[in-house]
Write a protein that holds these residues in place. Structure first.
Motif, PDB file in Angstrom:
ATOM      1  N   LEU A   1      33.281  70.289  48.638  1.00 38.32           N
ATOM      2  CA  LEU A   1      32.890  71.699  48.699  1.00 38.32           C
ATOM      3  C   LEU A   1      32.367  72.164  47.351  1.00 38.32           C
ATOM      4  O   LEU A   1      31.291  72.785  47.266  1.00 38.32           O
ATOM      5  CB  LEU A   1      34.088  72.554  49.115  1.00 38.32           C
ATOM      6  N   PHE A   2      33.085  71.864  46.267  1.00 41.91           N
ATOM      7  CA  PHE A   2      32.670  72.293  44.940  1.00 41.91           C
ATOM      8  C   PHE A   2      31.397  71.576  44.486  1.00 41.91           C
ATOM      9  O   PHE A   2      30.557  72.163  43.797  1.00 41.91           O
ATOM     10  CB  PHE A   2      33.790  72.072  43.927  1.00 41.91           C
ATOM     11  N   ALA A   3      31.255  70.307  44.871  1.00 43.60           N
ATOM     12  CA  ALA A   3      30.045  69.569  44.500  1.00 43.60           C
ATOM     13  C   ALA A   3      28.813  70.242  45.090  1.00 43.60           C
ATOM     14  O   ALA A   3      27.777  70.367  44.428  1.00 43.60           O
ATOM     15  CB  ALA A   3      30.146  68.121  44.978  1.00 43.60           C
ATOM     16  N   VAL A   4      28.931  70.696  46.343  1.00 44.98           N
ATOM     17  CA  VAL A   4      27.820  71.405  46.989  1.00 44.98           C
ATOM     18  C   VAL A   4      27.592  72.748  46.314  1.00 44.98           C
ATOM     19  O   VAL A   4      26.448  73.107  45.967  1.00 44.98           O
ATOM     20  CB  VAL A   4      28.095  71.617  48.485  1.00 44.98           C
ATOM     21  N   TYR A   5      28.671  73.517  46.114  1.00 40.85           N
ATOM     22  CA  TYR A   5      28.543  74.828  45.480  1.00 40.85           C
ATOM     23  C   TYR A   5      27.868  74.726  44.110  1.00 40.85           C
ATOM     24  O   TYR A   5      26.967  75.507  43.779  1.00 40.85           O
ATOM     25  CB  TYR A   5      29.920  75.463  45.296  1.00 40.85           C
TER      26      TYR A   5
ATOM     27  N   GLY B   1       7.371  70.086  34.187  1.00 47.66           N
ATOM     28  CA  GLY B   1       8.113  69.378  35.220  1.00 47.66           C
ATOM     29  C   GLY B   1       9.334  68.652  34.686  1.00 47.66           C
ATOM     30  O   GLY B   1      10.373  68.589  35.343  1.00 47.66           O
ATOM     31  N   GLY B   2       9.217  68.104  33.471  1.00 49.34           N
ATOM     32  CA  GLY B   2      10.339  67.393  32.874  1.00 49.34           C
ATOM     33  C   GLY B   2      11.545  68.291  32.655  1.00 49.34           C
ATOM     34  O   GLY B   2      12.692  67.868  32.845  1.00 49.34           O
ATOM     35  N   GLU B   3      11.293  69.524  32.279  1.00 50.60           N
ATOM     36  CA  GLU B   3      12.390  70.470  32.059  1.00 50.60           C
ATOM     37  C   GLU B   3      13.080  70.804  33.373  1.00 50.60           C
ATOM     38  O   GLU B   3      14.307  70.915  33.429  1.00 50.60           O
ATOM     39  CB  GLU B   3      11.852  71.745  31.405  1.00 50.60           C
ATOM     40  N   ILE B   4      12.300  70.951  34.438  1.00 51.14           N
ATOM     41  CA  ILE B   4      12.883  71.231  35.759  1.00 51.14           C
ATOM     42  C   ILE B   4      13.776  70.068  36.200  1.00 51.14           C
ATOM     43  O   ILE B   4      14.886  70.270  36.703  1.00 51.14           O
ATOM     44  CB  ILE B   4      11.773  71.475  36.798  1.00 51.14           C
ATOM     45  N   VAL B   5      13.280  68.845  35.996  1.00 53.42           N
ATOM     46  CA  VAL B   5      14.061  67.655  36.366  1.00 53.42           C
ATOM     47  C   VAL B   5      15.365  67.604  35.585  1.00 53.42           C
ATOM     48  O   VAL B   5      16.434  67.301  36.132  1.00 53.42           O
ATOM     49  CB  VAL B   5      13.242  66.370  36.117  1.00 53.42           C
ATOM     50  N   HIS B   6      15.322  67.923  34.299  1.00 53.64           N
ATOM     51  CA  HIS B   6      16.525  67.916  33.462  1.00 53.64           C
ATOM     52  C   HIS B   6      17.537  68.953  33.946  1.00 53.64           C
ATOM     53  O   HIS B   6      18.745  68.681  33.965  1.00 53.64           O
ATOM     54  CB  HIS B   6      16.156  68.188  32.002  1.00 53.64           C
ATOM     55  N   ILE B   7      17.061  70.127  34.319  1.00 54.92           N
ATOM     56  CA  ILE B   7      17.955  71.170  34.828  1.00 54.92           C
ATOM     57  C   ILE B   7      18.642  70.703  36.108  1.00 54.92           C
ATOM     58  O   ILE B   7      19.865  70.828  36.264  1.00 54.92           O
ATOM     59  CB  ILE B   7      17.175  72.471  35.085  1.00 54.92           C
ATOM     60  N   LEU B   8      17.863  70.127  37.029  1.00 56.99           N
ATOM     61  CA  LEU B   8      18.418  69.660  38.294  1.00 56.99           C
ATOM     62  C   LEU B   8      19.404  68.516  38.080  1.00 56.99           C
ATOM     63  O   LEU B   8      20.488  68.491  38.693  1.00 56.99           O
ATOM     64  CB  LEU B   8      17.290  69.217  39.232  1.00 56.99           C
ATOM     65  N   LEU B   9      19.046  67.560  37.218  1.00 56.36           N
ATOM     66  CA  LEU B   9      19.938  66.431  36.950  1.00 56.36           C
ATOM     67  C   LEU B   9      21.236  66.890  36.307  1.00 56.36           C
ATOM     68  O   LEU B   9      22.319  66.370  36.629  1.00 56.36           O
ATOM     69  CB  LEU B   9      19.237  65.410  36.046  1.00 56.36           C
ATOM     70  N   THR B  10      21.134  67.850  35.399  1.00 53.08           N
ATOM     71  CA  THR B  10      22.339  68.388  34.745  1.00 53.08           C
ATOM     72  C   THR B  10      23.264  69.020  35.772  1.00 53.08           C
ATOM     73  O   THR B  10      24.483  68.812  35.742  1.00 53.08           O
ATOM     74  CB  THR B  10      21.954  69.432  33.676  1.00 53.08           C
ATOM     75  N   LYS B  11      22.688  69.792  36.702  1.00 51.05           N
ATOM     76  CA  LYS B  11      23.501  70.418  37.743  1.00 51.05           C
ATOM     77  C   LYS B  11      24.158  69.364  38.647  1.00 51.05           C
ATOM     78  O   LYS B  11      25.327  69.484  39.010  1.00 51.05           O
ATOM     79  CB  LYS B  11      22.645  71.369  38.587  1.00 51.05           C
ATOM     80  N   VAL B  12      23.405  68.339  39.011  1.00 49.26           N
ATOM     81  CA  VAL B  12      23.945  67.284  39.880  1.00 49.26           C
ATOM     82  C   VAL B  12      25.090  66.544  39.191  1.00 49.26           C
ATOM     83  O   VAL B  12      26.141  66.296  39.795  1.00 49.26           O
ATOM     84  CB  VAL B  12      22.832  66.286  40.276  1.00 49.26           C
TER      85      VAL B  12
END
Length: 288
Positions: free
Chosen positions: A85-89, A107-118
């Motif tokens: 649940l928390f992983a999804v949130y 695009g690289g900055e967007i990828v870094h943001i997404l990877l950091t969140k994951v």
């Protein structure tokens, strides 16, 4: 004063209109994915077992808050663990990705943001499953008819283009409103003054951003992302707000899960994770 309002209004309208087409195309693609691949993804989360946080962190990063809504329902039915649940949130960010894609950010900055969140979502999800190991429920698995009844099937939903257009207009409204207010403030106070204020309130910004992120509305992710793009929010403040931004998932949790105490505990832990993660990023000096 009227001239300032007029200038702020026109600038906000110009900025917002330039995003309409791109956002519409983005939401069409997202809606198609949600309709024709969403249910299989939900089933994958419910069947993941101990690997739930892995699937949750990856699937939750898909734009919109659909996965957080499903995760809340599945958790209320004890079909996924609290770590899942928390992983999804934590990986969900509602409107962040479409706004970033429609901006001039690299695009690289967007990828870094997404990877950091994951990565953050995965780590916290695993840790919470370990901490609450003794409280893990006996996991059941919903059938596809149950998921279709709760979240709708593709044939029962409005036309893809209509749904995408409605979503686009709703987000554009919040972007316009935010842009108008910010433009007016800049014209009245001065951009340098505002930038200095936010720069001197880094830690307070992290706490405030996390609190704003808890608001179960797409407006919160719009405001947080726009503040970051305007240079008003630091990376730590951006991440603290977006990590806790589970969209309407929290509303569904409080509606479906009968334990108010458990729901409040989840809310408090979520906020704490957002603040701790944001402060950690600030102290490490991470940038995108």
């Amino acid at each position: 004063m009227w001239d300032l309002i007029k200038d702020a209004f026109l600038d906000a309208g110009k900025d917002s209109l330039s995003l309409v087409l791109f956002l519409f195309i983005t939401y069409v693609v997202m809606e198609i994915f949600e309709r024709y691949a969403g249910r299989k993804s939900y089933m994958a989360i419910s069947k993941a077992g101990r690997f739930g946080p892995v699937f949750g962190s990856l699937l939750g990063v898909v734009p919109q808050c659909g996965f957080s809504t499903v995760a809340s329902n599945l958790f209320a039915g004890r079909m996924i663990t609290i770590g899942t649940l928390f992983a999804v949130y934590l990986s969900t960010s509602d409107e962040m990705l479409p706004i970033l894609l429609s901006s001039d950010i690299e695009g690289g900055e967007i990828v870094h943001i997404l990877l950091t969140k994951v990565i953050i979502a995965l780590i916290w999800g695993i840790l919470l499953d370990i901490v609450f190991e003794k409280k893990k429920p006996h996991l059941g698995v919903p059938d596809e008819e149950e998921l279709a009844e709760k979240h709708g099937c593709a044939c029962c939903r409005p036309n893809v283009l209509i749904t995408a257009l409605f979503h686009t207009l709703k987000v554009i409204f919040f972007i316009f409103l935010f842009s108008f207010v910010m433009n007016l403030l800049i014209l009245m106070i001065g951009e340098d003054t505002l930038a200095t204020f936010f720069a001197n309130t880094t830690v307070a910004g992290i706490f405030a951003s996390a609190l704003l992120g808890l608001v179960p509305n797409c407006a919160s992710s719009v405001v947080i992302t726009e503040l970051y793009l305007d240079g008003m929010f630091s990376v730590g403040a951006l991440m603290s707000g977006l990590l806790v931004n589970a969209g309407v998932g929290l509303l569904v949790l409080f509606n479906e899960n009968k334990s108010l105490r458990e729901n409040l505990t989840i809310l408090a832990i979520l906020y704490g994770i957002g603040v701790i993660s944001g402060c950690g990023i600030m102290l490490l000096g991470l940038t995108f």
